[in-house]
Design a protein around this motif. Sequence first.
Motif, short mmCIF file in Angstrom:
data_model
loop_
_atom_site.label_atom_id
_atom_site.label_comp_id
_atom_site.label_asym_id
_atom_site.label_seq_id
_atom_site.Cartn_x
_atom_site.Cartn_y
_atom_site.Cartn_z
N UNK A 1 0.83 -1.17 0.00
CA UNK A 1 0.12 0.05 -0.13
C UNK A 1 0.88 1.24 0.10
N UNK A 2 0.45 2.42 -0.60
CA UNK A 2 1.02 3.28 -0.53
C UNK A 2 0.83 4.31 0.82
N UNK A 3 1.34 5.42 0.82
CA UNK A 3 1.12 6.55 2.08
C UNK A 3 -0.33 6.92 1.82
N UNK A 4 -0.68 7.07 0.82
CA UNK A 4 -2.12 7.77 0.53
C UNK A 4 -3.03 6.65 0.91
N UNK A 5 -3.00 5.56 0.63
CA UNK A 5 -3.73 4.58 0.84
C UNK A 5 -3.85 4.15 2.08
N UNK A 6 -2.64 4.27 2.92
CA UNK A 6 -2.48 4.24 4.26
C UNK A 6 -3.37 5.12 5.19
N UNK A 7 -3.12 6.30 4.59
CA UNK A 7 -3.86 7.53 5.25
C UNK A 7 -5.59 7.38 5.13
N UNK A 8 -5.88 6.97 4.11
CA UNK A 8 -7.04 6.59 3.58
C UNK A 8 -8.10 5.61 4.50
N UNK A 9 -7.14 4.75 5.18
CA UNK A 9 -7.42 3.88 6.12
C UNK A 9 -7.12 4.41 7.47
N UNK A 10 -6.94 5.54 7.83
CA UNK A 10 -6.57 6.07 9.21
C UNK A 10 -5.24 5.75 9.81
N UNK A 11 -4.19 5.37 8.78
CA UNK A 11 -3.09 5.26 9.08
C UNK A 11 -1.96 6.58 8.99
N UNK A 12 -1.52 7.08 9.93
CA UNK A 12 -0.72 8.27 9.60
C UNK A 12 0.54 8.00 9.06
N UNK A 13 1.49 8.93 8.48
CA UNK A 13 2.83 8.54 8.29
C UNK A 13 3.41 8.18 9.38
N UNK A 14 3.27 8.86 10.55
CA UNK A 14 4.18 8.76 11.87
C UNK A 14 3.75 6.86 11.96
N UNK A 15 2.54 6.59 12.09
CA UNK A 15 2.31 5.20 12.64
C UNK A 15 2.97 4.26 11.46
N UNK A 16 2.92 4.58 10.29
CA UNK A 16 3.64 3.90 9.06
C UNK A 16 5.15 3.73 9.50
N UNK A 17 5.83 4.85 9.78
CA UNK A 17 7.18 4.80 9.98
C UNK A 17 7.41 3.82 11.41
N UNK A 18 6.60 3.93 12.17
CA UNK A 18 6.68 3.22 13.45
C UNK A 18 6.72 1.84 13.21
N UNK A 19 5.75 1.45 12.16
CA UNK A 19 5.83 -0.10 11.97
C UNK A 19 6.86 -0.53 11.29
N UNK A 20 7.69 0.31 10.65
CA UNK A 20 8.88 0.09 9.75
C UNK A 20 10.03 0.24 10.49
N UNK A 21 10.14 0.31 11.69
CA UNK A 21 11.34 0.52 12.64
C UNK A 21 11.98 -0.94 12.35
N UNK A 22 13.38 -0.86 12.81
CA UNK A 22 14.16 -2.33 12.48
C UNK A 22 13.33 -3.30 13.64
N UNK A 23 13.08 -4.47 13.00
CA UNK A 23 12.51 -5.35 13.92
C UNK A 23 10.91 -5.28 13.82
N UNK A 24 10.37 -4.00 13.10
CA UNK A 24 9.02 -4.05 13.00
C UNK A 24 8.22 -4.87 12.06
#
Length: 350
Positions: free
Chosen positions: A23-46
């Motif tokens: 999914x893209x940033x725009x698609x995630x945002x449309x589903x209520x996921x902010x850029x900060x949330x997405x970056x948190x999920x992508x941390x090492x080991x995420x």
Amino acid sequence: MNHNTPLSPRPLHHLSDVQRRVLTTAQLRAHGVTTADANEQCRPGGPWQQILPSVYLLHPGPPTSEERLHAVLLYAARPPMPGPATTIPAQPAAEEPHAPQPYTDALITGLAALTLHGFSSAPPLLSLDKIDVLVPRLRRLRSNGCARIVRTPSLPTPVQVTGVPVAPVPRALADAVSELADAGAVRRLLTEAVRGGHCEPASVVRELTAARLLGRPHVVDAVDSLLAEGRAIAEDRLYRMVREYNLPDPVWNVDLRLPGGPHLGGLDAYWPEQAVAVELDTRAPRQDEDALWSEYARKREHLERLGITVVYITPKKLREGMEQQATVLRTALMASNDRDPAAYVVVLPR
């Protein structure tokens, strides 16, 4: 939030399985996921990872070949998300996993496209470091990660392969050849394109010419082999057409001359009693195409002045409409009874 947490109240039934994982940033945002949330999920080991700028893979393992394809298309095309008022279908689209998706202004091309078209001489998708994606020339995109941007003044009509928009074989070949220095690999790809029935030599040469690749010696050598291969296949189809549609046997591969006079030209098949000739039009669209066509036209005009009917058949017509070409030829043979007798010519083996 983790990778098992629903993205938002908006369901994902309108997306295929792979689209739910990429999914893209725009698609995630449309589903209520902010850029900060997405970056948190992508941390090492995420649980997630960012596979390309603004494109996320919603699991921690290596991407599959299908996920890489869709990630590249999302990066290049960024398909529009449904608006808030969009009605989600009652039945999930997952029941039609290969339905075309609305990727706009982007096509997979090059080696990846040839693999999708079924070329055995193209490498597996997972072995490709880069996936070529064709976009309009004025789009502001740069190659990044596994996505290599290829620009074109106008996009060709896409071919849908398992829901992925793919460039037609001739264009995909040209884009692949532009990145290859291995003469053997180029020869194998071009040969398979014709031998496998994917396209005709003329369409390949046209794309290679447009891409200015015929100045490379290893490409020119491969094209010469391609044209010879294409003519051999076309001749074999012509033999088969005469046999399968019960046409009278002609004399094959002959030269015509006037008695004691000039050479009139070579023909692929000739019926002396009916004064009907067949010539395969295997011209390659290179720089001298107009001159070559003028030569064809002059020969045809000369022969028809002598009362000889000339039927030109292209390899494509033989491949796609053999029965129709047989009907055209049979009509010409039958019409010979209504014409004045042709001039006497000498028929020699070519």
